[in-house]
Design a protein around this motif. Structure first.
Motif, mmCIF file in Angstrom:
data_model
loop_
_atom_site.group_PDB
_atom_site.id
_atom_site.type_symbol
_atom_site.label_atom_id
_atom_site.label_comp_id
_atom_site.label_asym_id
_atom_site.label_seq_id
_atom_site.Cartn_x
_atom_site.Cartn_y
_atom_site.Cartn_z
ATOM 1 N N LEU A 282 0.796 -1.231 0.000
ATOM 2 C CA LEU A 282 0.000 0.000 0.000
ATOM 3 C C LEU A 282 0.830 1.283 0.000
ATOM 4 C CD1 LEU A 282 -2.831 1.270 0.076
ATOM 5 C CD2 LEU A 282 -2.755 1.078 2.581
ATOM 6 N N TRP B 183 1.426 2.643 -3.438
ATOM 7 C CA TRP B 183 0.306 2.993 -4.298
ATOM 8 C C TRP B 183 0.242 4.497 -4.497
ATOM 9 C CZ3 TRP B 183 -4.710 -0.203 -3.049
ATOM 10 C CH2 TRP B 183 -4.383 -1.569 -3.010
ATOM 11 N N PRO C 243 -1.736 6.875 -1.174
ATOM 12 C CA PRO C 243 -2.317 5.862 -0.285
ATOM 13 C C PRO C 243 -3.096 6.447 0.890
ATOM 14 C CG PRO C 243 0.057 6.003 0.028
ATOM 15 C CD PRO C 243 -0.262 6.811 -1.193
#
Length: 202
Positions: free
Chosen positions: A110, A113, A116
C-alpha cells in the motif's frame, strides 16, 4: 459497499468466495466487481477484451443480489488508479461507505500505491489474510500511513488453490473447469470460444 477489483480473466470460485467472506465478516451490504481496463502485462496475450471480461463477471454473479458488476474502469481512458476509482464512486454514490477488498500481498504494498493516505480517507481497506503473523507483518509495513489502525480491516478466507491462469490453461488443454468457475461462466467460455483449444470443455 465492498469493491473487488481485478482482471477477472476469467472470474472463478475464489473471487466469489472472497466476496462472500468479505460480505459476511466485514458486514457489507454488497460487493461490486470492478474489472480493470488494461490487464497486467503478463496476461495481455490472453485478454479477450474488457467487454468480454465484463460479461464473464456478470455471468459469475448472476442470481446473487449482493454482488454487482461495474464498468467504471472500462469506460475511463488511461491507467486506472484505485484512488481515482474511489473518487469517481464517491461522486456518484456519496452516501456509500466504501471498503476496497485486497489480498495480503497487495495490502503490504500500500505505501507504494498512488496517494495511499487519500485512498484510506475514501475507503477502508478490507484485507483477505488468514494468518495472525502475516497480519502483523502487513500492519508493520503500512504503519507509517495516517489512519491505518482505523481504516484497515482483516477477514479470513478459506485457502482456495485456483487461479485465472490455471483456468485458462485447463480450457486450452481440454480439461474440465466445472466447479472451478460458475456454470454460466463455463458456458460463456464455451459459447465464445475463449482460450482456444481443439478439445471442447466438459
Amino acid at each position: 459497499m465492498g469493491i473487488l477489483g481485478g482482471t477477472f480473466n476469467p472470474p472463478h470460485v475464489g473471487h466469489l468466495i472472497c466476496a462472500q467472506e468479505a460480505l459476511w465478516q466485514l458486514e457489507l451490504d454488497r460487493v461490486l466487481f470492478m474489472p480493470v481496463s488494461v490487464p497486467p502485462h503478463k496476461e495481455a496475450d490472453d485478454d479477450p477484451g474488457g467487454e468480454v471480461r465484463l460479461a464473464l463477471c456478470e455471468a459469475a454473479v448472476a442470481g446473487d443480489e449482493r454482488l454487482r458488476v461495474s464498468r467504471l474502469e472500462l469506460d475511463r481512458p488511461g491507467p486506472s488508479y484505485t484512488v481515482d476509482t474511489l473518487k469517481a464512486i464517491h461522486a456518484t454514490s456519496p452516501g456509500d461507505d466504501l471498503t476496497f477488498i485486497v489480498g495480503g500481498d497487495m495490502a503490504a504494498s500500500l505505501p507504494e500505491w498512488r496517494q495511499p493516505e487519500e485512498l484510506l480517507e475514501l475507503a477502508a481497506l478490507g484485507v483477505a489474510e488468514r494468518g495472525e503473523t502475516r497480519r502483523r507483518e502487513i500492519m508493520q509495513r503500512i504503519s507509517g500511513l495516517r489512519a491505518v489502525d482505523e481504516r484497515v480491516r482483516f477477514f479470513s478466507m478459506p485457502r482456495i488453490d485456483v487461479s485465472s491462469t490455471d483456468i485458462r490453461d485447463r480450457v486450452r488443454a481440454g480439461r474440465p473447469v466445472r466447479y472451478l468457475v460458475p456454470d454460466d461462466v463455463a458456458r460463456l467460455i464455451r459459447a465464445r470460444g475463449l482460450y482456444p483449444t481443439e478439445v471442447p470443455i466438459r
